[in-house]
Design a protein around this motif. Structure first.
Motif, PDB file in Angstrom:
ATOM      1  N   MET A   1       0.821  -1.205   0.000  1.00 58.31           N
ATOM      2  CA  MET A   1       0.000   0.000   0.000  1.00 58.31           C
ATOM      3  C   MET A   1       0.858   1.261   0.000  1.00 58.31           C
ATOM      4  SD  MET A   1      -3.245  -0.887   2.489  1.00 58.31           S
ATOM      5  CE  MET A   1      -2.221  -1.265   3.914  1.00 58.31           C
ATOM      6  N   ALA A   2       1.980   1.233   0.727  1.00 58.54           N
ATOM      7  CA  ALA A   2       2.855   2.411   0.783  1.00 58.54           C
ATOM      8  C   ALA A   2       3.476   2.708  -0.572  1.00 58.54           C
ATOM      9  CB  ALA A   2       3.947   2.206   1.829  1.00 58.54           C
ATOM     10  N   ILE A   3       3.892   1.664  -1.295  1.00 56.51           N
ATOM     11  CA  ILE A   3       4.472   1.871  -2.621  1.00 56.51           C
ATOM     12  C   ILE A   3       3.403   2.375  -3.589  1.00 56.51           C
ATOM     13  CG2 ILE A   3       5.551   0.713  -4.577  1.00 56.51           C
ATOM     14  CD1 ILE A   3       6.959  -1.131  -2.592  1.00 56.51           C
ATOM     15  N   ALA A   4       2.194   1.795  -3.496  1.00 60.04           N
ATOM     16  CA  ALA A   4       1.112   2.250  -4.371  1.00 60.04           C
ATOM     17  C   ALA A   4       0.688   3.670  -4.045  1.00 60.04           C
ATOM     18  CB  ALA A   4      -0.081   1.299  -4.255  1.00 60.04           C
ATOM     19  N   PHE A   5       0.901   4.085  -2.797  1.00 54.96           N
ATOM     20  CA  PHE A   5       0.506   5.426  -2.364  1.00 54.96           C
ATOM     21  C   PHE A   5       1.430   6.503  -2.940  1.00 54.96           C
ATOM     22  CE2 PHE A   5       0.401   8.794   0.993  1.00 54.96           C
ATOM     23  CZ  PHE A   5      -0.942   9.144   0.843  1.00 54.96           C
ATOM     24  N   VAL A   6       2.684   6.136  -3.241  1.00 51.98           N
ATOM     25  CA  VAL A   6       3.633   7.100  -3.801  1.00 51.98           C
ATOM     26  C   VAL A   6       3.171   7.494  -5.203  1.00 51.98           C
ATOM     27  CG1 VAL A   6       6.034   7.495  -4.458  1.00 51.98           C
ATOM     28  CG2 VAL A   6       5.504   6.084  -2.468  1.00 51.98           C
ATOM     29  N   PRO A   7       3.167   8.780  -5.546  1.00 55.41           N
ATOM     30  CA  PRO A   7       2.698   9.209  -6.869  1.00 55.41           C
ATOM     31  C   PRO A   7       3.399   8.479  -8.003  1.00 55.41           C
ATOM     32  CG  PRO A   7       2.988  11.107  -5.450  1.00 55.41           C
ATOM     33  CD  PRO A   7       3.527   9.931  -4.699  1.00 55.41           C
ATOM     34  N   SER A   8       2.622   8.151  -9.024  1.00 53.03           N
ATOM     35  CA  SER A   8       3.128   7.350 -10.148  1.00 53.03           C
ATOM     36  C   SER A   8       4.076   8.124 -11.048  1.00 53.03           C
ATOM     37  CB  SER A   8       1.945   6.833 -10.977  1.00 53.03           C
ATOM     38  OG  SER A   8       1.159   7.916 -11.453  1.00 53.03           O
ATOM     39  N   LYS A   9       4.261   9.423 -10.817  1.00 56.81           N
ATOM     40  CA  LYS A   9       5.178  10.195 -11.643  1.00 56.81           C
ATOM     41  C   LYS A   9       6.625   9.772 -11.433  1.00 56.81           C
ATOM     42  CE  LYS A   9       6.276  14.369 -10.450  1.00 56.81           C
ATOM     43  NZ  LYS A   9       6.247  15.804 -10.137  1.00 56.81           N
ATOM     44  N   LEU A  10       6.916   9.127 -10.316  1.00 52.70           N
ATOM     45  CA  LEU A  10       8.270   8.655 -10.044  1.00 52.70           C
ATOM     46  C   LEU A  10       8.498   7.293 -10.675  1.00 52.70           C
ATOM     47  CD1 LEU A  10       8.676   9.635  -6.274  1.00 52.70           C
ATOM     48  CD2 LEU A  10       9.338  10.946  -8.293  1.00 52.70           C
TER      49      LEU A  10
ATOM     50  N   ARG B   1       9.860   4.855  -6.158  1.00 58.24           N
ATOM     51  CA  ARG B   1       8.634   4.560  -5.400  1.00 58.24           C
ATOM     52  C   ARG B   1       8.891   3.458  -4.380  1.00 58.24           C
ATOM     53  NH1 ARG B   1       3.877   3.389  -9.435  1.00 58.24           N
ATOM     54  NH2 ARG B   1       2.704   3.449  -7.477  1.00 58.24           N
ATOM     55  N   ALA B   2       9.648   2.441  -4.768  1.00 57.89           N
ATOM     56  CA  ALA B   2       9.949   1.345  -3.838  1.00 57.89           C
ATOM     57  C   ALA B   2      10.801   1.839  -2.677  1.00 57.89           C
ATOM     58  CB  ALA B   2      10.654   0.216  -4.588  1.00 57.89           C
ATOM     59  N   ILE B   3      11.796   2.694  -2.960  1.00 62.97           N
ATOM     60  CA  ILE B   3      12.660   3.212  -1.893  1.00 62.97           C
ATOM     61  C   ILE B   3      11.840   4.039  -0.907  1.00 62.97           C
ATOM     62  CG2 ILE B   3      14.559   4.786  -1.398  1.00 62.97           C
ATOM     63  CD1 ILE B   3      15.832   3.922  -4.038  1.00 62.97           C
ATOM     64  N   ILE B   4      10.997   4.932  -1.420  1.00 66.23           N
ATOM     65  CA  ILE B   4      10.183   5.768  -0.538  1.00 66.23           C
ATOM     66  C   ILE B   4       9.227   4.900   0.272  1.00 66.23           C
ATOM     67  CG2 ILE B   4       8.401   7.550  -0.493  1.00 66.23           C
ATOM     68  CD1 ILE B   4       9.749   8.846  -2.880  1.00 66.23           C
ATOM     69  N   GLY B   5       8.622   3.904  -0.366  1.00 66.79           N
ATOM     70  CA  GLY B   5       7.706   3.022   0.346  1.00 66.79           C
ATOM     71  C   GLY B   5       8.390   2.234   1.444  1.00 66.79           C
ATOM     72  N   ILE B   6       9.602   1.721   1.175  1.00 65.93           N
ATOM     73  CA  ILE B   6      10.330   0.947   2.184  1.00 65.93           C
ATOM     74  C   ILE B   6      10.717   1.824   3.367  1.00 65.93           C
ATOM     75  CG2 ILE B   6      12.500  -0.270   2.614  1.00 65.93           C
ATOM     76  CD1 ILE B   6      12.302  -1.370  -0.260  1.00 65.93           C
ATOM     77  N   VAL B   7      11.205   3.032   3.102  1.00 66.91           N
ATOM     78  CA  VAL B   7      11.563   3.944   4.199  1.00 66.91           C
ATOM     79  C   VAL B   7      10.338   4.299   5.026  1.00 66.91           C
ATOM     80  CG1 VAL B   7      12.452   6.241   4.731  1.00 66.91           C
ATOM     81  CG2 VAL B   7      13.554   4.865   2.965  1.00 66.91           C
ATOM     82  N   HIS B   8       9.236   4.533   4.353  1.00 64.19           N
ATOM     83  CA  HIS B   8       7.998   4.892   5.043  1.00 64.19           C
ATOM     84  C   HIS B   8       7.538   3.760   5.965  1.00 64.19           C
ATOM     85  CE1 HIS B   8       3.533   6.324   4.636  1.00 64.19           C
ATOM     86  NE2 HIS B   8       4.033   6.533   5.834  1.00 64.19           N
TER      87      HIS B   8
END
Length: 968
Positions: free
Chosen positions: A702-711, A716-723
């Motif tokens: 859900m966190a990875i899907a939540f990151v805007p698709s423009k990236l 997106r995976a890095i931001i989701g994992i950190v989150h």
């Protein structure tokens, strides 16, 4: 104070635990402090906090060391509470039976509210506990109790003993004893009332030296309880038997207060976009899913409108083209978008739109801007989803308060043959009142445009604005060869082929080479395409570039809830659009502007930002509220956040080996061991757990899907994992703190000592000592209620033994393993853990998630929608007022209100103005019903111009006038 300080020093770890515990409970309850929130979740949270906080506090030792035993007060409260409820229920059953037999007045047939009974019982119980805390339940042995009553009652109020009273006031303990013995003493002994001797509870014996036998004096607490119950019964009998409360007139003060409360608008609050308990948001998600999967590419209401249109050839259709305003010498008209969110913000804009004129004071002049003859609304008419309720409450209600519809108009009326003109008006061009044209936004399309068609295309009035519109798109011919194209982009972000056909043929057949066109869409495609690195609205671009060919002077849109204007930088070649204007500040939550500060290209031309509201600096500063105010604004997010955190650490309960953290003397050693255990827990979740690992994986998806698709996918995976890692670390730390608190209490024998009913067992052990019952009243009550009376008290008290249940079960698991518990025992254990862990985790999950939104919006310019919808900001509202003057120039004024009022009162001018039955509201001097409670905060007084420019028609040599100055 010296004793208190000494005990504080000796019990520093317990006071630290108190501070930590109370801190978490405060942060959990902070959104509900100081205000009344209507949804039931807030009331549930208050009772929930009171329950588990008391259950935790009475097990800790420091209150007992200070002489305060919460166990007695708590158990006494529960006993009196249950007794009061049972007694009053029996009383009400008897009273209703008497009414049924006709022995009391018929007005007594109105059944009492259960909540009222529970509240009265709670008040009675609290009063008795307060008196017991200060006065106890001691019986004073006196030879002549009735003489004591007559001689000592209010004795220290006598004039001759006033000095004695003042001396006792200095000696507070003596004064307290005097008050207890005089004011709260029982009226006598049981021997004075032979008939009541078996129906009372006796006081605790207290005397100097040897006592000459047992006391028969009535318990002061029982006496006080009986007095309150008697007063309740007497009041209820008098009220219901005589109808006094139903017929007695109110006092002047009560009448004025009630009138004041009634004289307030019933506005809805801003939509809680992060509410985990909102049925509207779940319906919105469902409607969006259905609309995207079913309607997009399969069924389009715009095609249905084209099919049902009776027009055959291009621009000759009356359903889509309106030219009744084209013969005016000049015209004022307004544009707004994205209304229908919070009632205060929507009404603020509507009130300004409804004023006969707005006066803006500048340094050396006063500008008067008349009300617009035409109102253009650029979509998203109600949030979060289109329905009859949201349209009526969030759109029509604020506008009707601002400018009332005609007296003869009925809300349920369906306009079959539009335009349905007022009486005495034969054609549309003769009507001189304000008119309104609207286009739908993406939120209006969530139900396939059904609500929009029903409330806009088949109704005639939006408040006092007349709506001649028949379809979801239209063309308006204005004076001096100006046109407005209102386009319906649907969920495709583009116009359909039938819509394109109408407007392209209109350009060919009606619009001259020197005419000027304003194109109105819901979404600002120039900003969104730049942000998402996408290309949308190809049919719209084809219409503007290949058909209008430079005649599009201005594009206006909403969807972004801020104000921004970009003007084309003069250069060689044809300019397809001179100005790009976004104004979605009609009532919805605020959007940031700093995210779009780098936009500068559209249709191959360079654009320059001329105005932004709020400013880039203010927009960035406002985003900080995600850290500080996320939970206060989104307290219903608790339901989701608390459950997620519990699932993340479910497999980690209980932690049985914590000796390495508690041992040692150095703080650094404790801290290192603590975070080492957190890391071991992180590894355990990944390697051995099932439920927690499943929760982590689902949360990561859900966190990875939540990151805007423009990236890119990698980012997106890095931001989701950190989150997710931040959430998991916070959950593990909270879990370990909670386990350390339990382990400390168990080691000091504060928990896991008495079993599952420790409070009830303790109370039964001390009850006979403090509340003697030689007549056996309790035994008779148990017999008469078939054991219900003690059972209710027992299980109600067990609700306050949650920490004990948690500790006992934890010790069993640590000793014998989880397999030693039955399924019911395991459920009880994890439920008791969840009750406290939910409170600890909800403030933290909001803090972590709010920090994530702040970092993303200010550092990476991501989540512009999510990061500002969370703040639910009602301020920074604006609309744009246009004027086509006699020379054909288009003067543009954007008016804004920085702070939206929250309190309203009946407008004195509106209330005092004489209203004719057939008079239309736009003819009144004071058209709006409500004004701000504080006059200096009224929108009429605080409105200001934030942007002003002039657009010249085609035959003029000037290119643009920006901010009042002409440039070529």
């Amino acid at each position: 104070m010296l004793t208190l300080i000494e005990k504080l020093d000796k019990n520093i770890k317990w006071w630290s635990m108190y501070a930590c515990l109370l801190g978490f409970f405060y942060f959990f309850s902070s959104p509900f402090i100081g205000k009344t929130i209507k949804p039931s979740y807030s009331n549930f949270s208050r009772w929930y906090i009171a329950w588990i906080l008391v259950a935790a506090l009475y097990h800790l030792p420091s209150f007992q060391s200070m002489g305060v035993d919460l166990r007695m007060n708590l158990s006494l409260f529960l006993s009196i509470y249950i007794s009061s409820i049972l007694f009053l229920i029996v009383f009400h059953i008897i009273f209703i039976g008497l009414w049924y037999l006709g022995l009391v007045s018929r007005v007594a047939g109105r059944r009492p509210a259960i909540l009222t009974i529970l509240q009265n019982c709670a008040v009675i119980s609290i009063a008795c506990c307060v008196v017991y805390s200060h006065c106890g339940n001691r019986a004073m042995l006196r030879a002549r109790p009735f003489e004591r009553k007559s001689t000592n009652w209010f004795s220290f109020w006598k004039k001759e003993e006033r000095n004695t009273w003042l001396a006792k006031f200095v000696r507070m303990n003596e004064l307290k004893n005097q008050v207890c013995s005089s004011w709260f003493a029982p009226v006598g002994s049981a021997s004075d009332y032979p008939l009541l001797s078996k129906w009372v509870i006796y006081g605790e014996l207290a005397c100097n030296g040897s006592c000459p036998g047992s006391s028969d004096e009535i318990s002061p607490i029982f006496s006080l309880w009986a007095t309150f119950i008697g007063l309740y019964m007497a009041h209820y009998v008098v009220e219901r038997s005589t109808g006094w409360a139903l017929t007695h007139p109110l006092s002047v003060e009560e009448y004025e207060n009630r009138k004041k409360n009634q004289m307030k608008p019933d506005f809805l609050d801003m939509v809680p976009w992060y509410a985990g308990t909102s049925a509207d948001l779940f319906k919105t998600a469902f409607d969006l899913l259905v609309s995207v999967t079913l309607f997009v590419g399969r069924f389009d209401m715009r095609m249905m409108q084209a099919a049902m249109s009776r027009v055959h050839e291009g621009a000759q259709q009356d359903d889509l083209l309106y030219d009744h305003l084209s013969e005016k010498e000049d015209i004022w008209f307004d544009f707004m978008a994205d209304t229908g969110d919070g009632g205060n913000s929507s009404y603020t804009v509507a009130r300004l739109l409804a004023q006969p004129s707005i006066q803006i004071t500048r340094e050396d002049s006063v500008d008067t801007l008349p009300r617009g003859d035409l109102l253009l609304i650029g979509g998203d008419l109600a949030y979060p989803n289109p329905s009859g309720f949201t349209y009526e409450k969030r759109l029509f209600s604020p506008f009707e308060y601002a400018l009332q519809p005609p007296a003869w108009y009925k809300n349920e009326h369906i306009a079959v043959n539009k335009p349905e003109l007022p009486e005495g008006v034969s054609e549309l061009k003769e009507y001189d009142g304000p008119q309104c044209f609207l286009i739908p936004g993406n939120h209006d399309w969530f139900d396939g445009l059904n609500t929009f068609m029903r409330y806009i295309c088949h109704k005639s009035w939006l408040g006092g604005w007349f709506m001649p519109q028949k379809k979801s798109y239209f063309a308006l011919q204005l004076p001096k060869r100006w046109w407005v194209f209102g386009l319906d982009l649907s969920l495709h972000n583009d116009i359909d082929v039938y819509q394109f056909k109408f407007f392209s043929e209109l350009v060919k057949n009606k619009i001259g080479e020197n005419d000027s066109v304003i194109v109105m869409t819901h979404e600002p495609q120039w900003l969104l395409d730049w942000y998402w690195n996408d290309i949308s609205g190809q049919n719209v671009s084809h219409l503007i570039c290949d058909y209008l060919k430079g005649r599009c002077k201005l594009r206006i849109a909403g969807d972004m809830h801020h104000y921004m204007r970009h003007s084309c930088v003069p250069s060689e070649g044809q300019v397809h659009v001179q100005h790009l204007l976004v104004n979605g500040c009609g009532g919805a939550f605020l959007h940031p502007t700093h995210v779009f500060s780098n936009f500068n290209k559209f249709y191959g031309k360079t654009y320059e930002c001329k105005a932004a509201y709020p400013s880039f600096h203010d927009s960035s500063r406002i985003a900080l509220g995600n850290i500080l105010k996320f939970r206060k604004k989104n307290w219903q997010f608790d339901f989701i956040g608390g459950v997620i955190y519990f699932i993340l650490v479910f497999s980690m309960f209980p932690q049985c080996k914590l000796d390495h953290i508690l041992q040692g003397d150095l703080f650094s050693g404790h801290l290192g061991s603590f975070f080492g255990t957190v890391w071991n827990g992180f590894v355990y979740v990944l390697e051995h757990s099932f439920i927690s690992l499943t929760g982590v994986v689902l949360l990561l998806i859900m966190a990875i899907a939540f990151v805007p698709s423009k990236l890119s996918r990698k980012r997106r995976a890095i931001i989701g994992i950190v989150h997710v890692s931040a959430h998991l670390a916070a959950a593990l730390i909270l879990m370990l703190l909670m386990e350390l608190g339990l382990e400390t209490c168990i080691r000091h024998k504060l928990l896991a000592t008495s079993g599952y009913h420790s409070l009830y067992q303790w109370y039964r052990a001390v009850e006979s000592e403090h509340f003697p019952d030689p007549s056996g009243l309790r035994a008779r009550m148990e017999q008469w209620t078939f054991g219900l009376y003690p059972a209710c008290i027992k299980y109600l008290m067990s609700a306050f033994d949650v920490p004990e249940v948690m500790a006992v079960t934890r010790s069993t698991i640590c000793k014998n393993g989880i397999q030693s518990l039955s399924r019911g025992g395991a459920i009880i254990y994890y439920a008791s853990v969840f009750l406290y862990f939910w409170v600890f985790s909800t403030p933290v999950v909001s803090l972590v998630f709010g920090s994530y939104l702040y970092i993303c919006i200010n550092w990476f310019h991501l989540h512009f929608d999510e990061a500002f919808s969370s703040l639910r900001i009602a301020n920074y509202k604006s609309f744009t007022r246009f004027h086509i003057n006699c020379d054909g120039d288009l003067e543009v004024f954007t008016l804004a209100v920085d702070k939206v009022p929250r309190e309203w009162k009946l407008d004195a001018g509106w209330d005092g103005e004489l209203k004719q039955p057939q008079q239309l509201s736009h003819l009144r001097k004071y058209p709006s019903k409500w004004s701000a409670a504080a006059g200096q905060q009224d929108p009429v007084n605080t409105v200001r111009i934030i942007d002003q420019f002039v657009i010249r028609p085609n035959e003029k040599p000037d290119f643009v006038s920006s901010n009042g100055s002409v440039s070529r």
